[in-house]
Design a protein around this motif. Structure first.
Motif, PDB file in Angstrom:
ATOM      1  N   TRP A 159       0.806  -1.208   0.000  1.00  0.00           N
ATOM      2  CA  TRP A 159       0.000   0.000   0.000  1.00  0.00           C
ATOM      3  C   TRP A 159       0.847   1.270   0.000  1.00  0.00           C
ATOM      4  O   TRP A 159       0.563   2.216  -0.732  1.00  0.00           O
ATOM      5  CB  TRP A 159      -0.948   0.001   1.191  1.00  0.00           C
ATOM      6  N   LYS A 163       0.364   3.836  -3.379  1.00  0.00           N
ATOM      7  CA  LYS A 163      -0.404   5.071  -3.282  1.00  0.00           C
ATOM      8  C   LYS A 163      -0.017   6.014  -4.413  1.00  0.00           C
ATOM      9  O   LYS A 163       1.153   6.145  -4.759  1.00  0.00           O
ATOM     10  CB  LYS A 163      -0.157   5.743  -1.928  1.00  0.00           C
ATOM     11  N   GLN A 164      -1.028   6.668  -4.988  1.00  0.00           N
ATOM     12  CA  GLN A 164      -0.796   7.566  -6.119  1.00  0.00           C
ATOM     13  C   GLN A 164      -1.506   8.891  -5.878  1.00  0.00           C
ATOM     14  O   GLN A 164      -2.687   8.910  -5.552  1.00  0.00           O
ATOM     15  CB  GLN A 164      -1.317   6.945  -7.419  1.00  0.00           C
ATOM     16  N   LEU A 231      -8.598  -2.401  -8.659  1.00  0.00           N
ATOM     17  CA  LEU A 231      -7.736  -2.443  -7.483  1.00  0.00           C
ATOM     18  C   LEU A 231      -6.433  -3.171  -7.788  1.00  0.00           C
ATOM     19  O   LEU A 231      -5.350  -2.750  -7.368  1.00  0.00           O
ATOM     20  CB  LEU A 231      -8.457  -3.142  -6.330  1.00  0.00           C
ATOM     21  N   GLN A 235      -4.547   0.221  -9.320  1.00  0.00           N
ATOM     22  CA  GLN A 235      -4.067   0.734  -8.032  1.00  0.00           C
ATOM     23  C   GLN A 235      -2.764   0.062  -7.634  1.00  0.00           C
ATOM     24  O   GLN A 235      -1.743   0.711  -7.464  1.00  0.00           O
ATOM     25  CB  GLN A 235      -5.124   0.533  -6.948  1.00  0.00           C
ATOM     26  N   GLY A 239       0.490   1.523  -9.471  1.00  0.00           N
ATOM     27  CA  GLY A 239       1.136   2.288  -8.408  1.00  0.00           C
ATOM     28  C   GLY A 239       2.563   1.847  -8.154  1.00  0.00           C
ATOM     29  O   GLY A 239       3.457   2.671  -7.954  1.00  0.00           O
ATOM     30  N   ARG A 283      -6.987   6.575 -14.218  1.00  0.00           N
ATOM     31  CA  ARG A 283      -6.562   6.443 -12.816  1.00  0.00           C
ATOM     32  C   ARG A 283      -5.490   7.464 -12.475  1.00  0.00           C
ATOM     33  O   ARG A 283      -5.524   8.075 -11.397  1.00  0.00           O
ATOM     34  CB  ARG A 283      -6.017   5.036 -12.562  1.00  0.00           C
ATOM     35  N   LEU A 288      -8.982   6.702  -8.824  1.00  0.00           N
ATOM     36  CA  LEU A 288      -9.393   5.302  -8.900  1.00  0.00           C
ATOM     37  C   LEU A 288     -10.891   5.172  -9.136  1.00  0.00           C
ATOM     38  O   LEU A 288     -11.344   4.274  -9.855  1.00  0.00           O
ATOM     39  CB  LEU A 288      -8.989   4.573  -7.610  1.00  0.00           C
TER      40      LEU A 288
END
Length: 309
Positions: A159, A163-164, A231, A235, A239, A283, A288
């Motif tokens: 995580w 993160k972006q 996701l 993500q 990411g 995204r 997202l």
């Protein structure tokens, strides 16, 4: 630039032959403000003149650590190394502790498990002849449950890396332009599928089974992929990739993995690669939520067209 006392890393134990090491600083840059990083695509305020996401130098030219005076007959020794390290450490970007498992390893292991679950489902469907719609939905539900667990577990492990941040001022413009782009994508999809069907019809290719617009179909084909696949790919995968490569390369590398993950639809992979790239840029510049909404609307439009035509 003449040396300054505060720019010298001097060890009290240095021999007389070695005066000091000097950090030759670049010209002062502008005041701290958000800067776009061409390496990872993040927009953020520099930390020690570096991108806090990937460590790339952002403001001006990087400093150079150079010796002030070292005689030719003075051999390299531990004082040289200690002084140089002390001077260079001043500009080293602050980084957190290294993760227990490298994020790229998490991404590719999760992706391998995802492909494995799809392959097992396809083999199971062929061996046991899952032609009944209810049986296919049951098997698909099991595979999608496994994919959901992989996406959540993998994202939890990476995580901090995945993160972006959105560049300033791009979200609303991206939302406004995303749906016209989606309409163009759907038109391309229709043209591509029609072309393939006409091309393969003389070869005796069977007509694909029509999908029914039911609640189960909407949940399994539209809602679940829009959430779980976004996701997993936009993500987690995007990411992590953005921290080690250029934004555009990360978007299209993720799109390639996304397309190849649709093993049950090999002829659709070229179009899925294009759609995956569009979802990736959505995204990166719109968030997202936008990528999930576009994915859901895209799949729902395809199912509705196939069921109502």
């Amino acid at each position: 630039m003449p040396p300054h006392d505060h720019d010298r890393a001097v060890d009290s134990d240095l021999p007389p032959a070695l005066a000091a090491w000097e950090v030759v600083e670049p010209a002062p840059g502008p005041a701290a403000r958000a800067v776009f990083c061409r390496r990872c695509g993040e927009t953020s305020e520099p930390v020690a003149n570096c991108c806090p996401w990937c460590g790339a130098w952002l403001v001006g030219d990087p400093p150079v650590v150079a010796p002030v005076y070292v005689p030719e007959d003075e051999p390299e020794d531990e004082w040289h190394t200690r002084a140089a390290d002390a001077a260079a450490e001043r500009y080293a970007p602050r980084r957190g502790a290294a993760p227990l498992v490298p994020p790229l390893v998490v991404v590719f292991v999760s992706y391998g498990l995802l492909l494995g679950s799809l392959i097992l489902f396809l083999v199971f469907a062929v061996l046991f002849g899952l032609t009944n719609e209810e049986d296919q939905h049951a098997g698909l539900a099991v595979v999608e449950a496994i994919d959901a667990v992989l996406a959540v577990a993998g994202l939890g492990l990476v995580w901090n890396t995945a993160k972006q941040k959105l560049p300033g001022g791009t979200m609303w413009l991206t939302w406004l332009t995303a749906f016209p782009v989606l309409f163009v994508l759907l038109c391309l999809n229709l043209a591509y599928i029609t072309f393939l069907r006409e091309l393969l019809r003389p070869l005796g290719a069977p007509e694909p089974q029509k999908m029914k617009l039911t609640l189960v179909t909407v949940l399994l084909v539209c809602a679940q992929p829009a959430i779980v696949e976004e996701l997993f790919f936009r993500q987690m995968t995007l990411g992590v990739f953005r921290k080690s490569m250029n934004l555009h390369l990360a978007v299209w590398a993720t799109a390639g993995l996304f397309a190849f993950a649709h093993l049950a639809n090999p002829i659709g992979m070229p179009y899925l690669f294009l759609a995956g790239g569009a979802f990736g840029y959505a995204r990166a510049f719109g968030g997202l939520t936008l990528a999930m909404v576009l994915h859901f609307v895209h799949n729902f439009a395809v199912v509705a067209y196939d069921a109502l035509k």
